[in-house]
Design a protein around this motif. Structure first.
Motif, PDB file in Angstrom:
ATOM      1  N   ASP A   1       0.820  -1.208   0.000  1.00  0.00           N
ATOM      2  CA  ASP A   1       0.000   0.000   0.000  1.00  0.00           C
ATOM      3  C   ASP A   1       0.854   1.259   0.000  1.00  0.00           C
ATOM      4  O   ASP A   1       0.560   2.226  -0.718  1.00  0.00           O
TER       5      ASP A   1
ATOM      6  N   ASN B   1       0.908   4.064  -2.742  1.00  0.00           N
ATOM      7  CA  ASN B   1       0.532   5.413  -2.334  1.00  0.00           C
ATOM      8  C   ASN B   1       1.558   6.454  -2.783  1.00  0.00           C
ATOM      9  O   ASN B   1       1.198   7.562  -3.205  1.00  0.00           O
TER      10      ASN B   1
ATOM     11  N   GLU C   1      -2.529  11.757   1.763  1.00  0.00           N
ATOM     12  CA  GLU C   1      -2.766  11.230   3.120  1.00  0.00           C
ATOM     13  C   GLU C   1      -2.072   9.891   3.348  1.00  0.00           C
ATOM     14  O   GLU C   1      -1.673   9.572   4.469  1.00  0.00           O
ATOM     15  N   GLY C   2      -1.916   9.114   2.281  1.00  0.00           N
ATOM     16  CA  GLY C   2      -1.371   7.772   2.438  1.00  0.00           C
ATOM     17  C   GLY C   2       0.128   7.679   2.600  1.00  0.00           C
ATOM     18  O   GLY C   2       0.660   6.582   2.772  1.00  0.00           O
TER      19      GLY C   2
END
Length: 477
Positions: free
Chosen positions: A238, A242, A255-256
């Motif tokens: 992830d 991201n 945000e990630g």
């Protein structure tokens, strides 16, 4: 103006630190959190000698291209000059494929890569440059012609010419542990990237990690696969995605990526994914600018930066045949110079590597945060947007009687009448400000500017004199 900017950047990056840190590769202080990793395949890097070019075909993307251990030595300065402290070179064992994945025999080095003496020479040369060498060790999915193919009790399948072992078998686990430990004892490697983890119990992976770490300190062990095992640094699919999604274009959600910690691997692609350039090109964006902005974030946030070879030339590719190109060293130096500068900032500052982070702003590509420790403090502005951005910081954040030195755009920010610090950063730029005590006139800046103009005037005088000399000679004729 380009000369002035280059001169000032060099002076600022090399001279501003008021607190020096210990060498980041000192053995007594070794930690993977002090490293930055450059990942490559031996076969795809540089072909130094042709004596080991067995069945090589550089025009076939699926064939061996000829890269070897001596080629990495030849181009060691390229990697070292960019500031990387660890080189991950893929599997080095006898193999049927250029990427080393279809292992034939762990007890033999791939002859196309070089001899055992040349491999040890690579390691020794790297150590002379204060660089570590990491090899990849696949736990499974070898060539069906692997020397273990007769161990019927070990084998799970032989489909599609791939030998898959049953990694739950005690005998298999012991063989893999013994093989890796013996290899680490034979060669002075500094790290291992375990791969092909699917089907391997976490307890077994932890035993592999513990066993090889007993051979030498430091011995870093990582993986580019998600796992609960005790790797030195965590990898997250992830987080990798991201980073890619946040920087493939401007004004995208971030945000990630802002909650990373120093124990995470930071990357936007790797050798088993599409190239970051592929995604930025799909967005009709200029890949070098996208890469610079993304790397600026990766090298200033908490975590361990991990960069794939060819990123410095914006290598493209969706599939392995495209993304595993032979490295081209005849390139524009601008992106390489940026990597040198941003890596240099991180290498010089323990705070940038392991210090704390305070997030000050995060809004669709515009990120402002403070990196700080008891010894030093920085303000990092990542403007991955389509417009110039401004932020006013109070003395509660920066401190009283301070000034901020921009390490890349060479600006100096002092408090206004209200005690606030106004930071203005152009679009698609990452700026790092070092916080220092308020010093009034910047003597280094004045000296550097004066020196640059003196050199420039000297150059004009030389050109004028040579022109006058040529005219005199022509008149005499």
């Amino acid at each position: 103006m380009k000369f002035n900017k280059w001169l000032m950047t060099g002076l600022l990056i090399s001279g501003l630190w008021i607190t020096s840190t210990q060498p980041i590769n000192a053995e007594a202080n070794a930690s993977i959190h002090n490293e930055s990793i450059y990942d490559l395949y031996v076969d795809r890097y540089f072909n130094k000698v042709i004596t080991n070019d067995y069945d090589v075909n550089a025009k076939d993307p699926n064939a061996f291209a000829g890269g070897d251990f001596l080629g990495i030595i030849e181009k060691m300065n390229h990697i070292k000059d960019m500031g990387f402290t660890t080189i991950s070179i893929g599997p080095v064992f006898a193999t049927e494929t250029y990427d080393g994945k279809r292992v034939l025999d762990f007890n033999t080095l791939e002859k196309r890569f070089g001899t055992p003496e040349e491999f040890q020479q690579l390691i020794s040369e790297a150590h002379k440059h204060n660089v570590k060498i990491m090899i990849e060790f696949p736990l499974n999915n070898y060539s069906v012609n692997h020397v273990w193919n007769s161990q019927t009790g070990w084998i799970q399948s032989k489909e599609n010419d791939v030998l898959t072992l049953d990694l739950t078998k005690v005998e298999v686990q012991q063989a893999l542990k013994d093989t890796l430990v013996e290899f680490a004892k034979t060669y002075e490697i500094d790290g291992v990237k375990l791969s092909e983890l699917n089907g391997a119990p976490t307890s077994f992976i932890n035993e592999m990690i513990s066993s090889v770490k007993e051979v030498r300190n430091p011995m870093y062990v990582i993986a580019l696969e998600e796992s609960d095992a005790n790797f030195d640094v965590k990898y997250s699919d992830d987080l990798q995605v991201n980073f890619r999604e946040a920087f493939k274009n401007t004004d995208l959600p971030t945000e990630g990526i802002v909650s990373t910690d120093y124990n995470e691997l930071l990357l936007f692609d790797h050798l088993n994914t599409e190239r970051f350039t592929y995604y930025s090109a799909l967005e009709n964006m200029f890949p070098p600018t996208r890469i610079k902005t993304a790397l600026g974030a990766m090298f200033t946030m908490p975590g361990v930066p991990y960069m794939t070879y060819g990123t410095e030339i914006a290598m493209n590719g969706q599939h392995a045949q495209e993304s595993h190109q032979v490295m081209n060293f005849r390139v524009d130096e601008e992106l390489i110079d940026y990597i040198k500068d941003i890596n240099n900032v991180r290498n010089k500052s323990e705070t940038m590597r392991t210090g704390k982070l305070e997030l000050l702003k995060n809004e669709d590509g515009y990120i402002v945060f403070k990196r700080y420790s008891a010894d030093e403090e920085f303000i990092v502005v990542i403007n991955n947007t389509s417009e110039t951005k401004r932020i006013d910081l109070t003395s509660n954040i920066v401190g009283e009687n301070k000034e901020l030195h921009g390490l890349f755009e060479s600006d100096i920010v002092r408090p206004d009448d209200n005690g606030e610090y106004r930071l203005v950063v152009d679009r698609e730029i990452v700026e790092v400000y070092q916080v220092t005590d308020l010093q009034g006139l910047n003597k280094s800046y004045i000296f550097a500017m004066a020196l640059s103009y003196v050199l420039f005037l000297g150059f004009l005088v030389i050109v004028w004199k040579k022109g006058k000399q040529r005219r005199n000679e022509q008149n005499k004729k």
